[in-house]
Motif scaffolding. Structure first.
Motif, PDB file in Angstrom:
ATOM      1  N   THR A   1       0.935  -1.210   0.000  1.00 28.10           N
ATOM      2  CA  THR A   1      -0.054   0.161  -0.178  1.00 28.10           C
ATOM      3  C   THR A   1       0.658   1.316  -0.077  1.00 28.10           C
ATOM      4  OG1 THR A   1      -0.191   0.149   2.347  1.00 28.10           O
ATOM      5  CG2 THR A   1      -1.947  -1.262   1.186  1.00 28.10           C
ATOM      6  N   LYS A   2       0.298   2.351  -0.514  1.00 22.77           N
ATOM      7  CA  LYS A   2       0.943   3.541  -0.567  1.00 22.77           C
ATOM      8  C   LYS A   2       1.335   4.238   1.081  1.00 22.77           C
ATOM      9  CE  LYS A   2      -0.661   6.296  -4.551  1.00 22.77           C
ATOM     10  NZ  LYS A   2      -1.501   7.472  -4.833  1.00 22.77           N
ATOM     11  N   SER A   3       0.594   3.989   1.941  1.00 28.77           N
ATOM     12  CA  SER A   3       0.871   4.145   3.364  1.00 28.77           C
ATOM     13  C   SER A   3       2.132   3.597   3.925  1.00 28.77           C
ATOM     14  CB  SER A   3      -0.410   4.184   4.248  1.00 28.77           C
ATOM     15  OG  SER A   3      -0.737   2.778   4.377  1.00 28.77           O
ATOM     16  N   ALA A   4       2.101   2.103   3.609  1.00 30.73           N
ATOM     17  CA  ALA A   4       3.184   1.373   4.038  1.00 30.73           C
ATOM     18  C   ALA A   4       4.505   1.565   3.372  1.00 30.73           C
ATOM     19  CB  ALA A   4       2.775  -0.240   3.607  1.00 30.73           C
ATOM     20  N   ILE A   5       4.497   2.247   2.060  1.00 25.39           N
ATOM     21  CA  ILE A   5       5.617   2.384   1.368  1.00 25.39           C
ATOM     22  C   ILE A   5       6.132   3.738   1.986  1.00 25.39           C
ATOM     23  CG2 ILE A   5       6.372   3.369  -0.838  1.00 25.39           C
ATOM     24  CD1 ILE A   5       4.387   1.413  -2.232  1.00 25.39           C
ATOM     25  N   LYS A   6       5.339   4.529   2.159  1.00 29.57           N
ATOM     26  CA  LYS A   6       5.554   5.920   2.993  1.00 29.57           C
ATOM     27  C   LYS A   6       6.186   5.665   4.429  1.00 29.57           C
ATOM     28  CE  LYS A   6       3.775  10.269   4.298  1.00 29.57           C
ATOM     29  NZ  LYS A   6       2.626  11.342   4.294  1.00 29.57           N
ATOM     30  N   ARG A   7       5.331   4.674   4.897  1.00 28.62           N
ATOM     31  CA  ARG A   7       6.125   4.480   6.324  1.00 28.62           C
ATOM     32  C   ARG A   7       7.430   3.912   6.247  1.00 28.62           C
ATOM     33  NH1 ARG A   7       5.079   6.650  10.798  1.00 28.62           N
ATOM     34  NH2 ARG A   7       5.148   5.216  12.568  1.00 28.62           N
TER      35      ARG A   7
ATOM     36  N   ARG B   1       9.785   4.756   4.102  1.00 32.05           N
ATOM     37  CA  ARG B   1      10.676   5.886   3.781  1.00 32.05           C
ATOM     38  C   ARG B   1      10.931   6.749   5.073  1.00 32.05           C
ATOM     39  NH1 ARG B   1       7.277   7.176  -0.644  1.00 32.05           N
ATOM     40  NH2 ARG B   1       6.469   8.829   0.401  1.00 32.05           N
ATOM     41  N   SER B   2       9.899   6.992   5.826  1.00 32.62           N
ATOM     42  CA  SER B   2       9.769   7.762   7.087  1.00 32.62           C
ATOM     43  C   SER B   2      10.603   6.951   8.006  1.00 32.62           C
ATOM     44  CB  SER B   2       8.561   8.102   7.470  1.00 32.62           C
ATOM     45  OG  SER B   2       7.969   6.952   7.925  1.00 32.62           O
ATOM     46  N   SER B   3      10.525   5.831   8.250  1.00 35.11           N
ATOM     47  CA  SER B   3      11.311   4.797   9.269  1.00 35.11           C
ATOM     48  C   SER B   3      12.710   4.799   8.935  1.00 35.11           C
ATOM     49  CB  SER B   3      10.711   3.430   9.249  1.00 35.11           C
ATOM     50  OG  SER B   3       9.496   3.380   9.589  1.00 35.11           O
ATOM     51  N   ASN B   4      13.062   4.884   7.840  1.00 33.83           N
ATOM     52  CA  ASN B   4      14.624   4.922   7.083  1.00 33.83           C
ATOM     53  C   ASN B   4      15.137   6.255   7.525  1.00 33.83           C
ATOM     54  OD1 ASN B   4      14.832   2.275   6.319  1.00 33.83           O
ATOM     55  ND2 ASN B   4      14.221   2.899   4.351  1.00 33.83           N
ATOM     56  N   ARG B   5      14.472   7.409   7.373  1.00 35.17           N
ATOM     57  CA  ARG B   5      14.836   8.581   7.786  1.00 35.17           C
ATOM     58  C   ARG B   5      14.935   8.490   9.322  1.00 35.17           C
ATOM     59  NH1 ARG B   5      11.040  10.922   4.022  1.00 35.17           N
ATOM     60  NH2 ARG B   5       9.662  11.049   5.791  1.00 35.17           N
ATOM     61  N   LYS B   6      13.935   8.327   9.983  1.00 32.67           N
ATOM     62  CA  LYS B   6      14.106   8.415  11.582  1.00 32.67           C
ATOM     63  C   LYS B   6      15.367   7.402  11.964  1.00 32.67           C
ATOM     64  CE  LYS B   6       9.420   9.205  12.205  1.00 32.67           C
ATOM     65  NZ  LYS B   6       8.163   8.777  12.805  1.00 32.67           N
ATOM     66  N   ARG B   7      15.590   6.358  11.234  1.00 38.69           N
ATOM     67  CA  ARG B   7      16.785   5.504  11.736  1.00 38.69           C
ATOM     68  C   ARG B   7      18.024   6.058  11.371  1.00 38.69           C
ATOM     69  NH1 ARG B   7      19.886   1.977   9.174  1.00 38.69           N
ATOM     70  NH2 ARG B   7      18.722   2.325   7.243  1.00 38.69           N
ATOM     71  N   GLN B   8      18.195   6.668  10.383  1.00 41.68           N
ATOM     72  CA  GLN B   8      19.520   7.464  10.232  1.00 41.68           C
ATOM     73  C   GLN B   8      19.549   8.581  11.076  1.00 41.68           C
ATOM     74  OE1 GLN B   8      21.932   6.873   8.003  1.00 41.68           O
ATOM     75  NE2 GLN B   8      20.638   4.974   7.261  1.00 41.68           N
TER      76      GLN B   8
END
Length: 90
Positions: free
Chosen positions: A4-10, A12-19
């Motif tokens: 889903t679009k929301s899972a794909i966005k999630r 991306r945002s999780s990767n940003r937060k992880r970095q």
């Protein structure tokens, strides 16, 4: 892979937060390791300065939600106990 679009966005945002979190966590670990290395080498005065930086970075990481406040407090406590023991032995 996410469907889903929301899972794909999630993802991306999780990767940003992880970095973002990795930066603060790594910095805190570096200062802790540096302090312990100085303690083992017998450099008490330099270890005190490094411990101050370690405490500062742990507090910053805890305030930003990178590590739990109790986790930061536990790490600071252990580091200060090691510093006190080294001072006492010296």
């Amino acid at each position: 892979m996410a469907n889903t679009k929301s899972a794909i966005k999630r993802i991306r945002s999780s990767n940003r937060k992880r970095q973002y979190n990795l930066r603060y966590r790594s910095q805190a670990r570096t200062y802790i390791k540096r302090t312990r290395a100085l303690l083992e080498a017998g450099e008490i005065e330099q270890a005190k300065a490094a411990a101050d930086l370690a405490v500062k970075t742990l507090d910053k990481a805890a305030s930003k939600g990178v590590v739990h406040p109790n986790n930061a407090a536990r790490r600071k406590s252990r580091l200060m106990r090691q510093l006190a023991a080294a001072e006492k032995a010296d």
